[in-house]
Motif scaffolding. Structure first.
Motif, mmCIF file in Angstrom:
data_model
loop_
_atom_site.group_PDB
_atom_site.id
_atom_site.type_symbol
_atom_site.label_atom_id
_atom_site.label_comp_id
_atom_site.label_asym_id
_atom_site.label_seq_id
_atom_site.Cartn_x
_atom_site.Cartn_y
_atom_site.Cartn_z
ATOM 1 N N GLU A 92 0.746 -1.239 -0.181
ATOM 2 C CA GLU A 92 -0.084 0.001 0.109
ATOM 3 C C GLU A 92 0.828 1.268 -0.006
ATOM 4 O OE1 GLU A 92 -3.527 -0.378 2.114
ATOM 5 O OE2 GLU A 92 -3.887 2.103 1.939
ATOM 6 N N ASP A 99 -6.534 -3.879 -3.795
ATOM 7 C CA ASP A 99 -5.945 -4.707 -2.960
ATOM 8 C C ASP A 99 -6.322 -6.095 -3.009
ATOM 9 O OD1 ASP A 99 -3.758 -5.271 -1.270
ATOM 10 O OD2 ASP A 99 -4.406 -4.103 0.249
ATOM 11 N N ARG A 139 5.483 -4.596 8.247
ATOM 12 C CA ARG A 139 4.441 -4.177 9.434
ATOM 13 C C ARG A 139 4.845 -4.688 10.553
ATOM 14 N NH1 ARG A 139 -0.206 -2.856 8.248
ATOM 15 N NH2 ARG A 139 -0.586 -3.795 6.192
HETATM 16 MG MG LIG Z 1 -2.287 -3.781 2.584
#
Ligand SMILES: [Mg+2]
Ligand SMILES: Nc1ncnc2c1ncn2[C@@H]1O[C@H](COP(=O)(O)OP(=O)(O)OP(=O)(O)O)[C@@H](O)[C@H]1O
Length: 479
Positions: A179, A243, A362
């Motif tokens: 993203e 996505d 992440r």
């Molecule tokens: Mg994502």
């Protein structure tokens, strides 16, 4: 606290005095000037938030001052005062960019109301600018951290394709920054001031997908109480990020393909087509070619989307970037919390470096957020890390850790073949990159591909890389 700064300009001294008293009493910081030229000097040295000026003055009149002022201090709001019966000049002032006008003799309530609104727009304008600058900063290419060659390649690709408006397909495991890259593509394109919309294709229930994408007309189904614009229309002029595109059901894939090919959509229940102009960026954490072989992904859609593939490496494949990512996240956390930066103990860094990071960047980011919140001293000690990192437990995505040899045995050759195919696909058909992924030389790879007769299975290289793409005749970049 001051309500804001106002520069009042009027050639009548008495009027100036009165305005200064009223506005100062209300809580404004007031400067005054009796002529346009002097006002302009004041404005240049310290621009006020609001300029309140009379229109009819000897020398430089209010209109001329207004024009100069808005050029010198574009953030300021201008309010003009005009004598009763000369409203047409006030209208002219509005056309030149004045925020509002007041007629003389001034009404105190209206004066204060207009001033309050003018201040509010100045504040909002400033806030908008700040937000835009923040967004721009956040998705500026400098904020994509990574010195590893694979990340440098990614950044170069983003730089190259962002302005082109070509469709981009981003491949990467969960948490690798798909993203982030999609947003970087948008905010570094000519569409940056238009919307960026993201939809997670796997999160929308199948019956709602069509209406979500293309919108619906009032009454087209039970519950459609009003016309609703779909994502394609909302993102028109901007970018639509699809996505998890690999999760779209086949029926929806056909409709998406049509929208991409025709550049027009039809709202559910609508009779006519609507032209749409949304740049498409898609992402997947699956190997779409495998999905294609299994009959779960349309080949024609795949080629439509795969115009410009970008492959994001897993964090473990670029572990040398871990120290700079740690520094980047800790700096950001400290800045946001207005606290001093945490030092990283060498033992902590060692743990971070050897971990396999199934959740990629992440996971690293949230481990650091947690540590930052828990930290009491000025150093990030190993105890502050989650247990799986401290104890280096294999993550769910650890490719070979679970690989066991079954009782009936295993075909080494079959396994090799599968790995070769996977590497070539992952490398987008670029053999030098596939060889790097496998840790063998380019020549060895070539030799083995020939041995298994799989050289034609790859796809064209995403960019002008050194070796020629294999699998000639398929659509590639710029086609
Ligand atoms: Mg994502
Ligand atoms: N190279 C990078 N530099 C700085 N921050 C990064 C980088 N890559 C990822 N991040 C950060 O890591 C977090 C996860 O990234 P992002 O949401 O883009 O990943 P994703 O691939 O879309 O994940 P998922 O598959 O789980 O949706 C975000 O906060 C993002 O800003």
């Amino acid at each position: 606290m001051s309500l804001g700064t106002v520069l009042v300009v009027d050639d009548e001294h008495k009027q100036l005095e009165i305005l200064k008293i009223i506005l100062t009493r209300e809580g404004y910081e007031v400067e005054t000037s009796a002529n346009g030229e002097e006002a302009l000097q004041l404005l240049r040295s310290s621009p006020p938030q609001v300029l309140l000026t009379d229109l009819k003055m000897p020398g430089m009149d209010g209109i001329a001052l207004l024009e100069e002022a808005l050029r010198e201090a574009p953030t300021c709001s201008a309010v003009v005062m005009t004598a009763h019966g000369t409203v047409d000049t006030a209208v002219e002032a509005m056309k030149k960019g004045a925020f509002d006008y007041l007629t003389k003799p001034l009404d105190r309530e209206r004066l204060l109301l207009v001033l309050e609104r003018a201040m509010e727009t100045v504040r909002l304008r400033g806030e908008n600018r700040r937000l835009r600058a923040q967004l721009h900063d956040r998705f500026h290419l400098d904020n994509i951290v990574g010195d590893h060659g694979t990340m440098q390649d990614v950044v170069r690709l983003v730089e190259k394709v962002a302005p082109s408006l070509a469709t981009v397909l981003i491949y990467g495991e969960s948490g690798t920054g798909k993203e982030l890259i999609a947003r970087a593509l948008h905010y570094n394109s000519p569409r940056a001031s238009h919307p960026f919309l993201a939809v997670n294709c796997s999160a929308v229930p199948e019956p709602l997908l069509e209406s979500e994408f293309f919108g619906h007309e009032k009454g087209s189904f039970t519950g459609a109480i009003a016309r609703k614009l779909g994502l394609f229309e909302q993102a028109s002029g901007g970018t639509l990020f699809l996505d998890e595109v690999g999760e779209l059901p086949l029926a929806m894939q056909a409709k998406l393909l049509r929208a991409l090919q025709e550049k027009e959509i039809r709202r559910v229940g609508g009779n006519s087509s609507v032209l749409v102009d949304a740049r498409i960026v898609a992402a997947t954490n699956r190997d779409l070619t495998l999905q294609m072989k299994a009959g779960k992904f349309r080949e024609d859609l795949y080629y439509r989307l795969n115009v410009f593939p970008i492959f994001l490496p897993a964090l473990r494949e670029r572990a040398t970037d871990i120290p700079s990512l740690v520094e980047y996240f800790l700096t950001r956390l400290a800045r946001e919390a207005k606290k001093p930066m945490l030092r990283v103990a060498p033992e902590t860094l060692a743990l971070l470096l050897r971990y396999r990071w199934p959740g990629n960047v992440r996971q690293l980011e949230s481990a650091l957020e947690r540590a930052f919140l828990l930290a009491e001293g000025d150093t990030l000690m190993p105890e502050l890390l989650p247990a799986e990192i401290r104890e280096n437990l294999p993550g769910p995505a650890g490719a070979f850790q679970e690989l066991d040899i079954p009782d009936e045995g295993i075909s080494l050759e079959g396994l090799e073949r599968e790995l070769l195919e996977k590497a070539v696909r992952k490398a987008g058909g670029t053999l030098t990159r596939a060889a790097k992924l496998l840790g063998i030389s380019y020549r060895t790879l070539q030799y083995r591909l020939e041995k298994f007769g799989i050289a034609r299975e790859g796809r064209p290289a995403p960019s002008g890389e050194a070796d020629a793409p294999i699998g000639a005749g398929e659509p590639g970049v710029g086609s």
